[in-house]
Write a protein that holds these residues in place. Structure first.
Motif, PDB file in Angstrom:
ATOM      1  N   PRO A 134       0.801  -0.994  -0.104  1.00 13.49           N
ATOM      2  CA  PRO A 134       0.041  -0.433   0.024  1.00 13.49           C
ATOM      3  C   PRO A 134       0.606   1.089  -0.142  1.00 13.49           C
ATOM      4  N   PHE A 135       0.307   2.377  -1.046  1.00 19.43           N
ATOM      5  CA  PHE A 135       1.504   3.867  -0.954  1.00 19.43           C
ATOM      6  C   PHE A 135       0.818   4.970  -0.375  1.00 19.43           C
ATOM      7  N   ASP A 136       1.346   5.084   0.855  1.00 18.24           N
ATOM      8  CA  ASP A 136       0.607   6.505   1.785  1.00 18.24           C
ATOM      9  C   ASP A 136       1.667   7.356   0.929  1.00 18.24           C
ATOM     10  N   SER A 137       0.706   8.840   1.278  1.00 22.73           N
ATOM     11  CA  SER A 137       1.666  10.236   1.161  1.00 22.73           C
ATOM     12  C   SER A 137       0.237  11.268   1.223  1.00 22.73           C
ATOM     13  N   GLN A 138       0.552  12.470   0.827  1.00 20.48           N
ATOM     14  CA  GLN A 138      -0.646  13.046   1.117  1.00 20.48           C
ATOM     15  C   GLN A 138      -0.585  13.891   0.153  1.00 20.48           C
ATOM     16  N   PHE A 139      -1.534  14.694  -0.359  1.00 26.86           N
ATOM     17  CA  PHE A 139      -1.745  15.817  -1.652  1.00 26.86           C
ATOM     18  C   PHE A 139      -1.629  16.938  -1.363  1.00 26.86           C
ATOM     19  N   ILE A 140      -0.974  17.309  -1.517  1.00 27.19           N
ATOM     20  CA  ILE A 140      -1.494  19.009  -1.803  1.00 27.19           C
ATOM     21  C   ILE A 140      -1.543  19.817  -2.927  1.00 27.19           C
ATOM     22  N   HIS A 141      -1.944  21.113  -3.413  1.00 28.28           N
ATOM     23  CA  HIS A 141      -2.662  21.289  -4.078  1.00 28.28           C
ATOM     24  C   HIS A 141      -1.534  21.753  -5.027  1.00 28.28           C
ATOM     25  N   GLY A 175      -5.797  20.636  -9.934  1.00 27.26           N
ATOM     26  CA  GLY A 175      -5.444  19.005  -9.455  1.00 27.26           C
ATOM     27  C   GLY A 175      -4.767  19.045  -8.572  1.00 27.26           C
ATOM     28  N   VAL A 176      -4.492  17.994  -7.611  1.00 25.37           N
ATOM     29  CA  VAL A 176      -4.072  17.578  -6.373  1.00 25.37           C
ATOM     30  C   VAL A 176      -2.515  16.527  -6.934  1.00 25.37           C
ATOM     31  N   TRP A 177      -1.947  17.071  -6.257  1.00 28.59           N
ATOM     32  CA  TRP A 177      -0.414  16.220  -6.293  1.00 28.59           C
ATOM     33  C   TRP A 177       0.616  15.588  -5.151  1.00 28.59           C
ATOM     34  N   MET A 178       1.138  14.849  -5.280  1.00 26.66           N
ATOM     35  CA  MET A 178       2.084  14.189  -4.090  1.00 26.66           C
ATOM     36  C   MET A 178       3.266  14.350  -4.700  1.00 26.66           C
ATOM     37  N   PRO A 179       4.648  14.686  -3.994  1.00 30.61           N
ATOM     38  CA  PRO A 179       5.893  15.814  -4.480  1.00 30.61           C
ATOM     39  C   PRO A 179       6.665  14.290  -4.175  1.00 30.61           C
ATOM     40  N   LEU A 180       7.623  13.613  -4.794  1.00 31.04           N
ATOM     41  CA  LEU A 180       8.015  12.849  -4.249  1.00 31.04           C
ATOM     42  C   LEU A 180       9.699  12.748  -4.800  1.00 31.04           C
ATOM     43  N   GLY A 181      10.085  13.675  -4.719  1.00 33.30           N
ATOM     44  CA  GLY A 181      11.816  13.992  -4.486  1.00 33.30           C
ATOM     45  C   GLY A 181      12.342  13.111  -5.576  1.00 33.30           C
ATOM     46  N   THR A 209       9.919  13.300  -9.169  1.00 32.57           N
ATOM     47  CA  THR A 209       9.456  12.633  -9.336  1.00 32.57           C
ATOM     48  C   THR A 209       7.667  12.680  -8.446  1.00 32.57           C
ATOM     49  N   GLU A 210       6.699  12.875  -8.844  1.00 32.03           N
ATOM     50  CA  GLU A 210       5.959  12.717  -8.623  1.00 32.03           C
ATOM     51  C   GLU A 210       4.276  12.064  -9.389  1.00 32.03           C
ATOM     52  N   ILE A 211       3.461  12.121  -7.975  1.00 26.06           N
ATOM     53  CA  ILE A 211       1.937  11.840  -9.403  1.00 26.06           C
ATOM     54  C   ILE A 211       0.708  12.581  -9.323  1.00 26.06           C
ATOM     55  N   LEU A 212       0.379  12.608  -9.991  1.00 24.47           N
ATOM     56  CA  LEU A 212      -0.778  13.846  -9.573  1.00 24.47           C
ATOM     57  C   LEU A 212      -1.918  13.190 -10.468  1.00 24.47           C
ATOM     58  N   HIS A 241      -7.630  24.104   2.504  1.00 27.33           N
ATOM     59  CA  HIS A 241      -7.451  23.789   3.997  1.00 27.33           C
ATOM     60  C   HIS A 241      -6.400  22.476   4.221  1.00 27.33           C
ATOM     61  N   GLY A 242      -5.521  22.787   2.772  1.00 30.17           N
ATOM     62  CA  GLY A 242      -4.370  22.135   2.944  1.00 30.17           C
ATOM     63  C   GLY A 242      -3.951  20.623   2.712  1.00 30.17           C
ATOM     64  N   ALA A 243      -2.215  20.140   2.631  1.00 33.07           N
ATOM     65  CA  ALA A 243      -2.218  18.765   2.960  1.00 33.07           C
ATOM     66  C   ALA A 243      -3.502  17.788   3.242  1.00 33.07           C
TER      67      ALA A 243
END
Length: 137
Positions: free
Chosen positions: A34-41, A48-54, A84-87, A127-129
């Motif tokens: 399972p993949f856990d992260s946070q969405f930010i705008h 869109g919302v994205w996960m910056p993954l460095g 790297t990122e997911i959007l 409201h943020g991440a």
């Protein structure tokens, strides 16, 4: 067809892997689940919302890539001129970064809960991440 559950903030979406169109990306992401992260705008791309993954390296190149994901489509940018990122698109998106237009691999499509996409996007914006978790069913 592999089914997924995406928990994002207070919302839950069902989804499918786009295995025929992006088999390498799907396989690489499946290994990370399972993949856990946070969405930010998003900053540059629109609705869109994205996960910056460095510098996270999924070990894939480009396949089924687009700069214009439709609402409910999830793309993976495998890195290169930007991190790297997911959007996840919740409205109109023209995928870009501070270095210009990018293209990401469309590898997941939401199949239920689409009526909550705009609410998720606005929650992240105002409201943020928000925590996000991808699980296989």
């Amino acid at each position: 067809m592999s089914q997924l559950i995406v928990h994002a903030g207070d919302f839950t979406f069902h989804a499918r892997f786009e295995e025929q169109l992006a088999p390498k990306t799907c396989a690489a992401f499946r290994r990370a689940m399972p993949f856990d992260s946070q969405f930010i705008h998003v900053r540059w791309s629109g609705e869109g919302v994205w996960m910056p993954l460095g510098d996270l390296d999924f070990g894939v190149g480009f396949e089924n890539h687009t700069s214009y994901p439709a609402p409910g489509q999830i793309i993976l940018y495998p890195g290169g001129i930007s991190e790297t990122e997911i959007l996840l698109a919740y409205g109109g998106v023209h995928f870009a970064s501070k270095v210009g237009q990018l293209a990401g691999n469309h590898f997941i499509t939401l199949t239920s809960g689409l009526e909550n996409l705009a609410a998720l996007g606005k929650t992240v914006l105002w409201h943020g991440a928000q925590k996000v978790r991808f699980e296989e069913m």
